[in-house]
Design a protein around this motif. Structure first.
Motif, PDB file in Angstrom:
ATOM      1  N   PHE A  69       4.531  -1.186  -5.576  1.00  0.00           N
ATOM      2  CA  PHE A  69       4.756  -0.536  -4.294  1.00  0.00           C
ATOM      3  C   PHE A  69       3.712  -0.954  -3.269  1.00  0.00           C
ATOM      4  O   PHE A  69       4.014  -1.058  -2.094  1.00  0.00           O
ATOM      5  N   SER A  70       2.466  -1.193  -3.672  1.00  0.00           N
ATOM      6  CA  SER A  70       1.414  -1.456  -2.712  1.00  0.00           C
ATOM      7  C   SER A  70       1.332  -2.918  -2.295  1.00  0.00           C
ATOM      8  O   SER A  70       0.757  -3.212  -1.264  1.00  0.00           O
ATOM      9  N   ASP A  71       1.881  -3.851  -3.085  1.00  0.00           N
ATOM     10  CA  ASP A  71       1.646  -5.265  -2.817  1.00  0.00           C
ATOM     11  C   ASP A  71       2.902  -6.059  -2.455  1.00  0.00           C
ATOM     12  O   ASP A  71       2.835  -6.947  -1.638  1.00  0.00           O
ATOM     13  N   ARG A  72       4.049  -5.729  -3.072  1.00  0.00           N
ATOM     14  CA  ARG A  72       5.175  -6.667  -2.930  1.00  0.00           C
ATOM     15  C   ARG A  72       6.465  -6.025  -2.441  1.00  0.00           C
ATOM     16  O   ARG A  72       7.404  -6.741  -2.141  1.00  0.00           O
ATOM     17  N   PHE A  73       6.549  -4.717  -2.349  1.00  0.00           N
ATOM     18  CA  PHE A  73       7.832  -4.093  -2.096  1.00  0.00           C
ATOM     19  C   PHE A  73       7.678  -2.980  -1.064  1.00  0.00           C
ATOM     20  O   PHE A  73       6.758  -2.168  -1.148  1.00  0.00           O
ATOM     21  N   CYS A  74       8.524  -2.983  -0.064  1.00  0.00           N
ATOM     22  CA  CYS A  74       8.534  -1.922   0.951  1.00  0.00           C
ATOM     23  C   CYS A  74       9.561  -0.886   0.540  1.00  0.00           C
ATOM     24  O   CYS A  74      10.758  -1.197   0.413  1.00  0.00           O
ATOM     25  N   THR A  75       9.127   0.328   0.324  1.00  0.00           N
ATOM     26  CA  THR A  75      10.023   1.384  -0.139  1.00  0.00           C
ATOM     27  C   THR A  75      10.859   1.984   0.975  1.00  0.00           C
ATOM     28  O   THR A  75      11.669   2.867   0.721  1.00  0.00           O
ATOM     29  N   TYR A  76      10.678   1.515   2.221  1.00  0.00           N
ATOM     30  CA  TYR A  76      11.498   2.022   3.327  1.00  0.00           C
ATOM     31  C   TYR A  76      12.676   1.089   3.636  1.00  0.00           C
ATOM     32  O   TYR A  76      13.835   1.486   3.566  1.00  0.00           O
ATOM     33  N   CYS A  77      12.366  -0.190   3.925  1.00  0.00           N
ATOM     34  CA  CYS A  77      13.440  -1.127   4.259  1.00  0.00           C
ATOM     35  C   CYS A  77      13.967  -1.869   3.037  1.00  0.00           C
ATOM     36  O   CYS A  77      14.880  -2.681   3.155  1.00  0.00           O
ATOM     37  N   LYS A  78      13.356  -1.608   1.841  1.00  0.00           N
ATOM     38  CA  LYS A  78      13.803  -2.206   0.576  1.00  0.00           C
ATOM     39  C   LYS A  78      13.716  -3.723   0.606  1.00  0.00           C
ATOM     40  O   LYS A  78      14.532  -4.421   0.006  1.00  0.00           O
ATOM     41  N   ILE A  98       4.837  -0.847   2.578  1.00  0.00           N
ATOM     42  CA  ILE A  98       5.399   0.020   3.613  1.00  0.00           C
ATOM     43  C   ILE A  98       4.483   0.091   4.830  1.00  0.00           C
ATOM     44  O   ILE A  98       4.944   0.298   5.955  1.00  0.00           O
ATOM     45  N   GLU A  99       3.143  -0.094   4.634  1.00  0.00           N
ATOM     46  CA  GLU A  99       2.223  -0.051   5.773  1.00  0.00           C
ATOM     47  C   GLU A  99       2.443  -1.215   6.732  1.00  0.00           C
ATOM     48  O   GLU A  99       2.080  -1.130   7.902  1.00  0.00           O
ATOM     49  N   LYS A 100       3.031  -2.342   6.255  1.00  0.00           N
ATOM     50  CA  LYS A 100       3.279  -3.521   7.092  1.00  0.00           C
ATOM     51  C   LYS A 100       4.755  -3.673   7.428  1.00  0.00           C
ATOM     52  O   LYS A 100       5.193  -4.758   7.822  1.00  0.00           O
ATOM     53  N   CYS A 101       5.520  -2.611   7.285  1.00  0.00           N
ATOM     54  CA  CYS A 101       6.951  -2.698   7.549  1.00  0.00           C
ATOM     55  C   CYS A 101       7.208  -2.974   9.028  1.00  0.00           C
ATOM     56  O   CYS A 101       6.698  -2.255   9.904  1.00  0.00           O
ATOM     57  N   PRO A 102       8.018  -4.010   9.376  1.00  0.00           N
ATOM     58  CA  PRO A 102       8.274  -4.319  10.791  1.00  0.00           C
ATOM     59  C   PRO A 102       9.330  -3.418  11.423  1.00  0.00           C
ATOM     60  O   PRO A 102       9.548  -3.503  12.643  1.00  0.00           O
ATOM     61  N   ASP A 103      10.005  -2.583  10.618  1.00  0.00           N
ATOM     62  CA  ASP A 103      11.033  -1.702  11.168  1.00  0.00           C
ATOM     63  C   ASP A 103      10.381  -0.638  12.056  1.00  0.00           C
ATOM     64  O   ASP A 103       9.517   0.121  11.599  1.00  0.00           O
ATOM     65  N   PRO A 104      10.748  -0.546  13.338  1.00  0.00           N
ATOM     66  CA  PRO A 104      10.101   0.426  14.232  1.00  0.00           C
ATOM     67  C   PRO A 104      10.393   1.875  13.858  1.00  0.00           C
ATOM     68  O   PRO A 104       9.691   2.780  14.301  1.00  0.00           O
ATOM     69  N   GLU A 113       5.656   8.336  -4.645  1.00  0.00           N
ATOM     70  CA  GLU A 113       5.613   7.463  -3.484  1.00  0.00           C
ATOM     71  C   GLU A 113       7.007   6.986  -3.093  1.00  0.00           C
ATOM     72  O   GLU A 113       7.333   6.876  -1.903  1.00  0.00           O
ATOM     73  N   TYR A 114       7.842   6.712  -4.098  1.00  0.00           N
ATOM     74  CA  TYR A 114       9.202   6.251  -3.806  1.00  0.00           C
ATOM     75  C   TYR A 114       9.991   7.331  -3.069  1.00  0.00           C
ATOM     76  O   TYR A 114      10.684   7.065  -2.074  1.00  0.00           O
ATOM     77  N   ILE A 115       9.901   8.576  -3.563  1.00  0.00           N
ATOM     78  CA  ILE A 115      10.666   9.670  -2.944  1.00  0.00           C
ATOM     79  C   ILE A 115      10.091  10.009  -1.572  1.00  0.00           C
ATOM     80  O   ILE A 115      10.840  10.374  -0.650  1.00  0.00           O
ATOM     81  N   MET A 116       8.758   9.878  -1.402  1.00  0.00           N
ATOM     82  CA  MET A 116       8.164  10.138  -0.093  1.00  0.00           C
ATOM     83  C   MET A 116       8.616   9.113   0.942  1.00  0.00           C
ATOM     84  O   MET A 116       8.635   9.413   2.141  1.00  0.00           O
ATOM     85  N   SER A 117       8.981   7.905   0.506  1.00  0.00           N
ATOM     86  CA  SER A 117       9.449   6.875   1.431  1.00  0.00           C
ATOM     87  C   SER A 117      10.955   6.934   1.662  1.00  0.00           C
ATOM     88  O   SER A 117      11.471   6.179   2.483  1.00  0.00           O
ATOM     89  N   CYS A 118      11.658   7.804   0.921  1.00  0.00           N
ATOM     90  CA  CYS A 118      13.113   7.943   1.099  1.00  0.00           C
ATOM     91  C   CYS A 118      13.395   8.732   2.379  1.00  0.00           C
ATOM     92  O   CYS A 118      12.916   9.867   2.550  1.00  0.00           O
ATOM     93  N   HIS A 119      14.164   8.151   3.270  1.00  0.00           N
ATOM     94  CA  HIS A 119      14.423   8.791   4.562  1.00  0.00           C
ATOM     95  C   HIS A 119      15.168  10.114   4.394  1.00  0.00           C
ATOM     96  O   HIS A 119      14.829  11.128   5.032  1.00  0.00           O
TER      97      HIS A 119
END
Length: 574
Positions: A250-259, A265-271, A558-564
């Motif tokens: 979760f911290s290095d290779r995968f964004c739990t918001y935009c999948k 997730i801290e570097k996610c480009p989705d506004p 962390e996964y559930i916290m990132s679920c919209h």
């Protein structure tokens, strides 16, 4: 007749002896009396000498009192002594010296005049120096007790604040007086000295606290010498503190918001991502989602490195090596606690920056090099997570052959799909009838990502987060205490027993398949979304019945916290 004569002779002799004894006794008595007289004489002389000394001391005291200036009066002088203030002890001494000098008080009486007026620390220091008659020694000891030094004056000048009862003019005057005391104590007479003093203060404010204390302890006033002291201290106390290399999906290779794979997730480009730290858009303006460009950096595929990879070992531990002809330094990505670290460092330059990496002494075995080597240790992953050693030109030299591993048991038979969207799509196409309770855990895990058993074994073996668990593998026939790890057909399992059941019962035993980090996201997505977005506890209970991986509870949260949807319903808090 003869007998009578002899008897008379004997009587005469006895009488003479008796007289002689009496005479000797009288002589001894006279000698004792003479000795006693001499002793009394000596005692009388001692008493007389003491009396004379006492008289002489009294005479000297009276003469000294007579020789005192007629204009000096102790009682009158004590009334003119200023009041001692612990907040400004230097003011007391300055005022007293001005008064004593102007009235021509004898310097030998200054200590006697000021002793009774001290308070607090000054009174304690004075009581410890009761035999000291020198005014300057007593003054220095008291000022040192109140930290009236160059540093003390500097702090007094910097920390002084305007009190509510002061006017601004009074506050400014206080600042000026404190600054003047500071530069006077430092012996500043010229502009260059003042400039050096100010720069030295700024230098000490910017260096680390322990280095500043070290320079102050040395009482160094020269700026360049102080800088040299700082460099010496830094080099002597420099030590390597290895960072904890705990890599999670979760911290290095995968964004739990935009999948998307390639950024957290801290570097996610989705506004619309609330946790993203990327500020590409101005706040307060709604952006058009159709025009938003999603930039993803996919993780390199292992097959793209296949012609240049080979199997090897570091200190007997199996590793995957990658030959890099563009690197002049061999780099490994292993925990420092498993290596023999050296007190040496090497500078490694890439396309963007130069980094300093620590060196370690290892025993390396691979087709390019065999033997002991000094390699750099990186706490960040190499080009691919499954690669632990990057073979540089320092060990391989001109050997740049395209080595290909031809062992069918080692080659991964199928391509690992790194695009999470494709994985989720493949999961949704699996018929539900294949996901029954009768399906084994291994088959379930392989169905999620379309992997073979051989590839699943390789993923378990190469995952650095599972190294600790491989070392803790035990034989179930030995009846070890739960929980414990064991292998079945080459796969790693965790045996766990629920605390709800009795010790002798096997109904509550859980045999969890240990998942590598790469397979965690599709499993979490399936377990969470296929059951109407369960909460943290329910999702954890559902997943932990069959599967285990390091940090399972934390990753689920962390996964559930990132679920919209869960953020909207506040389900993650349950």
């Amino acid at each position: 007749m003869k007998l009578q004569l002899e008897l008379e002779k004997m009587k005469i002799l006895n009488a003479r002896e008796e007289e002689e004894r009496e005479i000797r006794k009288d002589e001894r008595r006279r000698e004792a009396a003479l000795q006693e007289v001499e002793l009394q004489k000596k005692l009388a002389e001692i008493e007389l000498s003491k009396t004379r000394e006492t008289a002489n001391i009294q005479l000297k005291t009276k003469e000294e009192e007579r020789n005192l200036p007629e204009k000096f009066d102790f009682n009158k002088a004590k009334k003119l002594i200023p009041t001692f203030d612990e907040k400004e002890p230097e003011v007391f001494f300055d005022t007293f010296e001005d008064t004593a000098t102007s009235l021509e008080w004898p310097a030998e009486h200054w200590v006697m005049l000021i002793r009774n007026g001290f308070k607090g620390k000054a009174a304690y220091v004075s009581s410890q120096m009761i035999t000291v008659k020198d005014y300057q020694i007593l003054k220095k000891a008291i000022l040192d007790a109140y930290s009236i030094t160059i540093e003390g004056y500097r702090q007094s000048f910097r920390n002084s604040q305007k009190s509510p009862t002061q006017t601004f003019v009074e506050f400014c005057d206080t600042k000026v007086r404190k600054f003047q005391k500071w530069i006077d104590k430092a012996g500043i007479k010229e502009f260059e000295s003042l400039k050096s003093l100010v720069i030295m203060e700024e230098f000490l404010r910017k260096v680390p606290f322990n280095i500043a204390n070290y320079i102050l302890d040395k009482e160094e006033t020269d700026l360049m010498k102080a800088a040299s002291l700082a460099d010496d201290y830094f080099l002597r106390h420099k030590s390597y503190k290895p960072a904890h290399n705990k890599t999670t999906f979760f911290s290095d290779r995968f964004c739990t918001y935009c999948k998307q794979v390639g950024h957290p997730i801290e570097k996610c480009p989705d506004p619309q991502c609330r946790k993203s730290e990327v500020k590409e858009h101005k706040p307060g303006k709604k952006q058009d989602s159709k025009k938003t460009m999603h930039v993803t950096v996919p993780t390199p595929d292992l097959d793209s490195f296949k012609p240049y990879t080979c199997q090897g070992s570091v200190n007997g531990k199996p590793v995957v090596c990658l030959r890099d002809t563009g690197s002049s330094q061999t780099i490994i990505n292993l925990p420092p606690q498993e290596l023999t670290m050296k007190q040496e460092y090497v500078a490694v330059t890439d396309l963007t920056s130069t980094k300093t990496l620590p060196l370690a002494e290892v025993t390396l075995q691979c087709p390019y090099y065999t033997g002991k080597a000094s390699v750099a240790v990186s706490n960040k992953p190499l080009p691919h997570p499954s690669i632990q050693v990057l073979i540089g030109n320092d060990l391989a030299g001109a050997n740049a052959l395209n080595l290909v591993v031809t062992d069918p048991d080692v080659i991964l038979k199928q391509e690992l799909k790194v695009n999470e969207n494709k994985i989720v799509q493949s999961v949704s196409k699996v018929p539900k009838k294949n996901k029954t309770l009768e399906t084994s855990k291994v088959e379930k895990a392989l169905e999620l990502v379309n992997l073979s058993k051989v590839k699943f074994q390789q993923l378990q073996s190469y995952d650095p987060s599972l190294t600790t668990y491989w070392k803790r593998v035990k034989n179930p026939s030995d009846n070890p205490k739960t929980p414990y790890f064991y292998t079945d057909h080459g796969l790693l399992f965790n045996h766990f027993r629920s605390s709800k059941g009795p010790v002798t019962s096997t109904w509550h035993d859980c045999h969890q398949l240990v998942l590598p980090a790469t397979l965690v996201p599709p499993l979490l997505d399936l377990a969470h979304t296929s059951e109407s977005h369960l909460g943290v506890n329910k999702t954890y209970h559902r997943v932990s019945q069959d599967y285990f991986w390091p940090g399972i509870k934390k990753d689920i949260k962390e996964y559930i916290m990132s679920c919209h949807q869960c953020q909207v319903t506040d389900k993650w808090s349950s």
